[in-house]
Write an enzyme that holds these catalytic residues in place. Structure first.
Site, PDB file in Angstrom:
ATOM      1  N   ASP A  24       0.830  -1.212   0.000  1.00 57.94           N
ATOM      2  CA  ASP A  24       0.000   0.000   0.000  1.00 57.94           C
ATOM      3  C   ASP A  24       0.862   1.259   0.000  1.00 57.94           C
ATOM      4  O   ASP A  24       1.972   1.267   0.531  1.00 57.94           O
ATOM      5  CB  ASP A  24      -0.928  -0.022   1.224  1.00 57.94           C
ATOM      6  CG  ASP A  24      -2.081   0.942   1.071  1.00 57.94           C
ATOM      7  OD1 ASP A  24      -2.341   1.395  -0.063  1.00 57.94           O
ATOM      8  OD2 ASP A  24      -2.734   1.260   2.091  1.00 57.94           O
ATOM      9  N   ASN A  26       1.269   3.398  -2.938  1.00 60.71           N
ATOM     10  CA  ASN A  26       1.772   3.835  -4.253  1.00 60.71           C
ATOM     11  C   ASN A  26       1.254   5.223  -4.634  1.00 60.71           C
ATOM     12  O   ASN A  26       2.001   6.072  -5.123  1.00 60.71           O
ATOM     13  CB  ASN A  26       1.322   2.866  -5.354  1.00 60.71           C
ATOM     14  CG  ASN A  26       1.948   1.502  -5.220  1.00 60.71           C
ATOM     15  OD1 ASN A  26       2.863   1.318  -4.419  1.00 60.71           O
ATOM     16  ND2 ASN A  26       1.459   0.547  -5.990  1.00 60.71           N
ATOM     17  N   ARG A  28       0.079   7.693  -2.717  1.00 64.29           N
ATOM     18  CA  ARG A  28       0.623   8.778  -1.891  1.00 64.29           C
ATOM     19  C   ARG A  28       2.091   9.039  -2.241  1.00 64.29           C
ATOM     20  O   ARG A  28       2.559  10.172  -2.224  1.00 64.29           O
ATOM     21  CB  ARG A  28       0.471   8.430  -0.398  1.00 64.29           C
ATOM     22  CG  ARG A  28      -0.930   8.739   0.130  1.00 64.29           C
ATOM     23  CD  ARG A  28      -1.178   8.054   1.444  1.00 64.29           C
ATOM     24  NE  ARG A  28      -1.406   6.634   1.266  1.00 64.29           N
ATOM     25  CZ  ARG A  28      -1.333   5.740   2.245  1.00 64.29           C
ATOM     26  NH1 ARG A  28      -1.012   6.125   3.451  1.00 64.29           N
ATOM     27  NH2 ARG A  28      -1.587   4.474   1.996  1.00 64.29           N
ATOM     28  N   TRP A  29       2.812   7.986  -2.583  1.00 61.96           N
ATOM     29  CA  TRP A  29       4.222   8.136  -2.985  1.00 61.96           C
ATOM     30  C   TRP A  29       4.311   9.062  -4.190  1.00 61.96           C
ATOM     31  O   TRP A  29       5.163   9.953  -4.242  1.00 61.96           O
ATOM     32  CB  TRP A  29       4.790   6.759  -3.321  1.00 61.96           C
ATOM     33  CG  TRP A  29       6.250   6.720  -3.638  1.00 61.96           C
ATOM     34  CD1 TRP A  29       7.281   6.524  -2.770  1.00 61.96           C
ATOM     35  CD2 TRP A  29       6.855   6.883  -4.946  1.00 61.96           C
ATOM     36  NE1 TRP A  29       8.489   6.544  -3.438  1.00 61.96           N
ATOM     37  CE2 TRP A  29       8.261   6.768  -4.775  1.00 61.96           C
ATOM     38  CE3 TRP A  29       6.352   7.106  -6.226  1.00 61.96           C
ATOM     39  CZ2 TRP A  29       9.158   6.859  -5.835  1.00 61.96           C
ATOM     40  CZ3 TRP A  29       7.240   7.201  -7.287  1.00 61.96           C
ATOM     41  CH2 TRP A  29       8.630   7.085  -7.088  1.00 61.96           C
ATOM     42  N   HIS A  41       2.345   3.496  -9.013  1.00 53.86           N
ATOM     43  CA  HIS A  41       2.126   2.064  -9.264  1.00 53.86           C
ATOM     44  C   HIS A  41       3.305   1.465 -10.038  1.00 53.86           C
ATOM     45  O   HIS A  41       3.712   0.340  -9.785  1.00 53.86           O
ATOM     46  CB  HIS A  41       0.818   1.852 -10.029  1.00 53.86           C
ATOM     47  CG  HIS A  41      -0.404   2.259  -9.242  1.00 53.86           C
ATOM     48  ND1 HIS A  41      -0.598   1.864  -7.942  1.00 53.86           N
ATOM     49  CD2 HIS A  41      -1.487   3.020  -9.570  1.00 53.86           C
ATOM     50  CE1 HIS A  41      -1.748   2.374  -7.501  1.00 53.86           C
ATOM     51  NE2 HIS A  41      -2.300   3.080  -8.463  1.00 53.86           N
ATOM     52  N   LEU A 135      10.614 -20.473  -5.250  1.00 54.17           N
ATOM     53  CA  LEU A 135       9.592 -19.625  -4.626  1.00 54.17           C
ATOM     54  C   LEU A 135       8.223 -19.762  -5.314  1.00 54.17           C
ATOM     55  O   LEU A 135       8.148 -19.737  -6.546  1.00 54.17           O
ATOM     56  CB  LEU A 135      10.040 -18.163  -4.718  1.00 54.17           C
ATOM     57  CG  LEU A 135       9.029 -17.109  -4.233  1.00 54.17           C
ATOM     58  CD1 LEU A 135       8.933 -17.113  -2.707  1.00 54.17           C
ATOM     59  CD2 LEU A 135       9.410 -15.714  -4.728  1.00 54.17           C
TER      60      LEU A 135
HETATM   61  C1  IPE Z   1      -5.492  -2.843  -0.493  1.00 51.65           C
HETATM   62  O1  IPE Z   1      -5.096  -1.525  -0.620  1.00 51.65           O
HETATM   63  C2  IPE Z   1      -5.375  -3.541  -1.791  1.00 51.65           C
HETATM   64  C3  IPE Z   1      -4.047  -3.591  -2.383  1.00 51.65           C
HETATM   65  C4  IPE Z   1      -2.913  -3.222  -1.883  1.00 51.65           C
HETATM   66  C5  IPE Z   1      -4.025  -4.134  -3.697  1.00 51.65           C
HETATM   67  P1  IPE Z   1      -6.131  -0.323  -0.636  1.00 51.65           P
HETATM   68  O2  IPE Z   1      -5.310   0.897  -0.560  1.00 51.65           O
HETATM   69  O3  IPE Z   1      -7.052  -0.453  -1.771  1.00 51.65           O
HETATM   70  O4  IPE Z   1      -6.924  -0.564   0.727  1.00 51.65           O
HETATM   71  P2  IPE Z   1      -8.055   0.320   1.437  1.00 51.65           P
HETATM   72  O5  IPE Z   1      -9.249   0.294   0.550  1.00 51.65           O
HETATM   73  O6  IPE Z   1      -7.502   1.682   1.611  1.00 51.65           O
HETATM   74  O7  IPE Z   1      -8.293  -0.360   2.741  1.00 51.65           O
HETATM   75  C1  IPE Z   2      -1.672   0.210  -3.384  1.00 48.72           C
HETATM   76  O1  IPE Z   2      -1.390   1.578  -3.383  1.00 48.72           O
HETATM   77  C2  IPE Z   2      -1.817  -0.345  -4.773  1.00 48.72           C
HETATM   78  C3  IPE Z   2      -3.199  -0.702  -5.138  1.00 48.72           C
HETATM   79  C4  IPE Z   2      -4.228  -0.662  -4.365  1.00 48.72           C
HETATM   80  C5  IPE Z   2      -3.388  -1.147  -6.492  1.00 48.72           C
HETATM   81  P1  IPE Z   2      -2.570   2.649  -3.362  1.00 48.72           P
HETATM   82  O2  IPE Z   2      -2.928   2.996  -4.758  1.00 48.72           O
HETATM   83  O3  IPE Z   2      -3.691   2.172  -2.513  1.00 48.72           O
HETATM   84  O4  IPE Z   2      -1.833   3.856  -2.673  1.00 48.72           O
HETATM   85  P2  IPE Z   2      -2.483   4.925  -1.672  1.00 48.72           P
HETATM   86  O5  IPE Z   2      -3.037   4.158  -0.511  1.00 48.72           O
HETATM   87  O6  IPE Z   2      -3.536   5.655  -2.415  1.00 48.72           O
HETATM   88  O7  IPE Z   2      -1.327   5.774  -1.298  1.00 48.72           O
HETATM   89 MG    MG Z   3      -4.106   2.411  -0.535  1.00 46.83          MG
END
Ligand code: IPE
Ligand code: IPE
Ligand code: MG
Length: 256
Positions: A24, A26, A28-29, A41, A135
């Site tokens: 999680d 990506n 915000r990064w 992503h 793996l």
């Molecule tokens: C969970 O991340 C799913 C993945 C990392 C693929 P999200 O960022 O979508 O989760 P929520 O919805 O904030 O809990």
């Molecule tokens: C996780 O990063 C990747 C996916 C859910 C596909 P996010 O896209 O959820 O990143 P944030 O949480 O918005 O930073």
């Molecule tokens: Mg997220």
């Protein structure tokens, strides 16, 4: 202090057999860098490669990565479409390399929602690598823990209707054998990056006795060093599985 109280300090669980990660942060990064979310992503996909490499070298048996949840369809259509393209391109670029590294690819989730092209790519990767003994890389895509339990229940029900089994033979083992992770050990270590402390419908059944590790590190910044920190934390935890600390201590002592 008694031996039992000291024990957690000396415990060493060794390497986890199965590591499960919610990658999680990506978005915000990228936002922190004033860039579109998809750049995050893409950087996240690069981080995956380093972590897979580490797990191959350390002889970790299973690495499960949450790539796209069954709830992620709720995102803007453009982001969803770009994520699908990235998944497709990553498979295209990595399938051969994975095979060379003796990695077995397994994709879990409701694949019928994907484009025929993406479904074919997934099938190609799974088929090519199915007999590999290194793996096991599990990619959870359009995956939800609720979905997993429902599809297991459907398969079990079909067997009951066909007269192959009785409803009284539904045991925890039987359910487990029908989950999408059938045949794999449950995760020993769960990691979530990005600062949130929730499961977000990941491997709900399978995480029953997993050790949890949360870090504020955003997924694209997660590297081998941060993984080692998570594994170190795991190694020194006393896993009790319902028993008392003293029981675990005595067990460990008697096996010395
Ligand atoms: C969970 O991340 C799913 C993945 C990392 C693929 P999200 O960022 O979508 O989760 P929520 O919805 O904030 O809990
Ligand atoms: C996780 O990063 C990747 C996916 C859910 C596909 P996010 O896209 O959820 O990143 P944030 O949480 O918005 O930073
Ligand atoms: Mg997220």
């Amino acid at each position: 202090m008694s031996d039992a109280e000291n024990f957690p300090l000396v415990v060493d669980n060794g390497n986890p057999r199965h590591i499960a990660i919610i990658m999680d942060g990506n978005g915000r990064w990228a936002q922190k860098r004033f860039m579109p979310r998809i750049i995050g992503h893409q950087a996240g996909a690069k981080a995956v490669q380093k972590i897979v490499e580490y797990c191959v070298n350390e002889k970790i048996e299973v690495l499960s990565l949450f790539a796209f949840s069954s709830e992620n369809w709720r995102r803007p259509a453009e982001e969803v479409s770009l994520l699908m393209k990235l998944f497709n391109a990553t498979l295209q670029a990595q399938i051969k390399k994975m095979h060379e590294k003796n990695i077995r690819l397994l994709c879990i989730g409701e694949k019928s929602a994907f484009s025929p092209d993406l479904q074919a790519k997934i099938a190609e990767g799974e088929t090519l690598t199915k007999d590999n003994t290194g793996l096991t890389l599990v990619i959870a895509a359009n995956y939800g823990g609720h979905w997993d339990m429902c599809q297991a229940a459907q398969k079990v029900m079909e067997k009951i209707v066909a007269g192959q089994i009785e409803s009284s033979s539904i045991t925890e083992e039987l359910i487990q054998q029908h989950l999408s992770t059938a045949g794999l050990p449950d995760p020993d270590l769960f990691i979530r990056t990005g600062g949130e402390q929730r499961i977000s419908n990941f491997l709900l059944w399978q995480l029953a006795y997993t050790e949890f590790y949360f870090t504020a590190t955003l997924w694209p910044d997660f590297d081998q060093q941060t993984l080692v920190e998570a594994i170190d934390s795991f190694r020194h935890r006393q896993r009790r599985f319902g028993r008392t600390g003293e029981q675990i201590f005595n067990q460990a002592k008697s096996s010395l």
